[in-house]
Design an enzyme around this catalytic site. Structure first.
Site, PDB file in Angstrom:
ATOM      1  N   SER A  90      -6.854 -45.057  -1.859  1.00 49.20           N
ATOM      2  CA  SER A  90      -6.319 -44.267  -3.075  1.00 49.20           C
ATOM      3  C   SER A  90      -6.719 -43.063  -2.696  1.00 49.20           C
ATOM      4  O   SER A  90      -8.045 -42.447  -2.115  1.00 49.20           O
ATOM      5  CB  SER A  90      -6.652 -44.577  -4.218  1.00 49.20           C
ATOM      6  OG  SER A  90      -6.281 -43.752  -5.033  1.00 49.20           O
ATOM      7  N   ASP A  95     -14.068 -37.099  -4.594  1.00 48.14           N
ATOM      8  CA  ASP A  95     -14.704 -36.526  -5.740  1.00 48.14           C
ATOM      9  C   ASP A  95     -15.323 -37.579  -6.590  1.00 48.14           C
ATOM     10  O   ASP A  95     -14.606 -38.280  -7.235  1.00 48.14           O
ATOM     11  CB  ASP A  95     -13.249 -35.669  -6.415  1.00 48.14           C
ATOM     12  CG  ASP A  95     -14.028 -35.021  -7.680  1.00 48.14           C
ATOM     13  OD1 ASP A  95     -15.142 -34.930  -8.061  1.00 48.14           O
ATOM     14  OD2 ASP A  95     -13.321 -34.665  -8.664  1.00 48.14           O
ATOM     15  N   LYS A 112     -14.029 -48.143  -3.179  1.00 46.92           N
ATOM     16  CA  LYS A 112     -12.887 -48.154  -2.211  1.00 46.92           C
ATOM     17  C   LYS A 112     -13.263 -47.579  -1.074  1.00 46.92           C
ATOM     18  O   LYS A 112     -13.189 -47.993   0.150  1.00 46.92           O
ATOM     19  CB  LYS A 112     -11.931 -47.619  -2.883  1.00 46.92           C
ATOM     20  CG  LYS A 112     -10.772 -48.356  -3.726  1.00 46.92           C
ATOM     21  CD  LYS A 112      -9.504 -47.650  -4.343  1.00 46.92           C
ATOM     22  CE  LYS A 112      -8.876 -48.427  -5.216  1.00 46.92           C
ATOM     23  NZ  LYS A 112      -7.999 -49.702  -4.406  1.00 46.92           N
TER      24      LYS A 112
END
Length: 251
Positions: A90, A95, A112
């Site tokens: 994703s 951030d 992830k």
């Protein structure tokens, strides 16, 4: 074939027989907490200002699914001699304050990202794809690639599920897709698959920077805070139980 990639990874062995490419699409799925939704609906029904947003929880956490579960698949791929792993992740992973990390306090993008780094260090041929927001609409639009979440600055930063499927399928067969980690969204330009240059698309894809953020430090800090919070809650519960025992004469 159905298996639990977290709790029973040994059951994956059968699925890895005689395959050359693994596509990882697994992800933890948040579910809304019913009470928080009812509170929000009540506020809107009586035209009161909502004091909070809907809250979410995970049946299996991002740490379990997006880190340990994906790690298990990567390890199995390596032991089975898989030639190429395509990991669909994703955008937003650069951030730590991204709103997706706040859902259910799961830090899903950080976990992830940790799995992505593990894949890169595994020695396997890899392609890591960070799609923008997934939308349910017709595909067949040309993709636009980027790195390090730069595409999030664009007014439109989504990709249709069908366009993402096409990118994944092409990544399996195009040699230049290997060894790349990139972000991708759909453009508004129609794609003609008879002439579209997928070789050129992957050749233009860069590679995301994994030096930032310091995922290990952030996750370690989060774990420490979580442990402290659990300890405080346990102490408060113990104190409350002790007080009730004294009031009722229980020793």
């Amino acid at each position: 074939f159905i298996a639990d990639i977290y709790a029973n990874p040994e059951n994956l062995e059968e699925a890895f027989g005689n395959i050359s490419t693994l596509v990882i699409l697994t992800s933890a799925m948040p579910k809304i907490k019913t009470r928080s939704l009812l509170r929000l609906m009540f506020s809107r029904l009586f035209r009161r200002k909502a004091t909070s947003r809907p809250q979410f929880r995970f049946k299996q956490t991002p740490e379990q699914v997006d880190w340990i579960g994906q790690k298990n698949q990567i390890d199995m791929a390596k032991s089975a001699g898989v030639e190429h792993v395509v990991l669909v992740s994703s955008m937003g992973g650069s951030d730590p304050s991204n709103m997706l990390n706040k859902i259910g306090d799961g830090n899903i993008l950080l976990w992830k990202r940790k799995a992505e780094r593990y894949l890169i260090a595994s020695g396997l041929n890899y392609t890591i794809i960070h799609p923008g927001g997934l939308i349910d609409k017709e595909g067949d639009f040309e993709p636009l690639s980027g790195v390090n979440d730069e595409l999030l600055q664009r007014p439109t930063r989504s990709i249709s599920r069908m366009d993402l499927v096409e990118v994944v399928l092409q990544a399996i067969f195009e040699p230049k897709a290997k060894g790349r980690s990139f972000d991708v969204i759909s453009t508004s330009t129609p794609r003609n698959d008879d002439v579209y240059d997928w070789d050129g698309f992957f050749a233009r894809c860069g590679h995301c920077n994994y030096r930032h953020p310091d995922i290990e430090a952030i996750l370690a800090r989060e774990k420490t805070l979580e442990t402290r919070s659990e300890a405080v809650a346990k102490a408060a519960s113990s104190s409350s139980s002790s007080s009730r025992g004294k009031e009722t004469g229980i020793s």
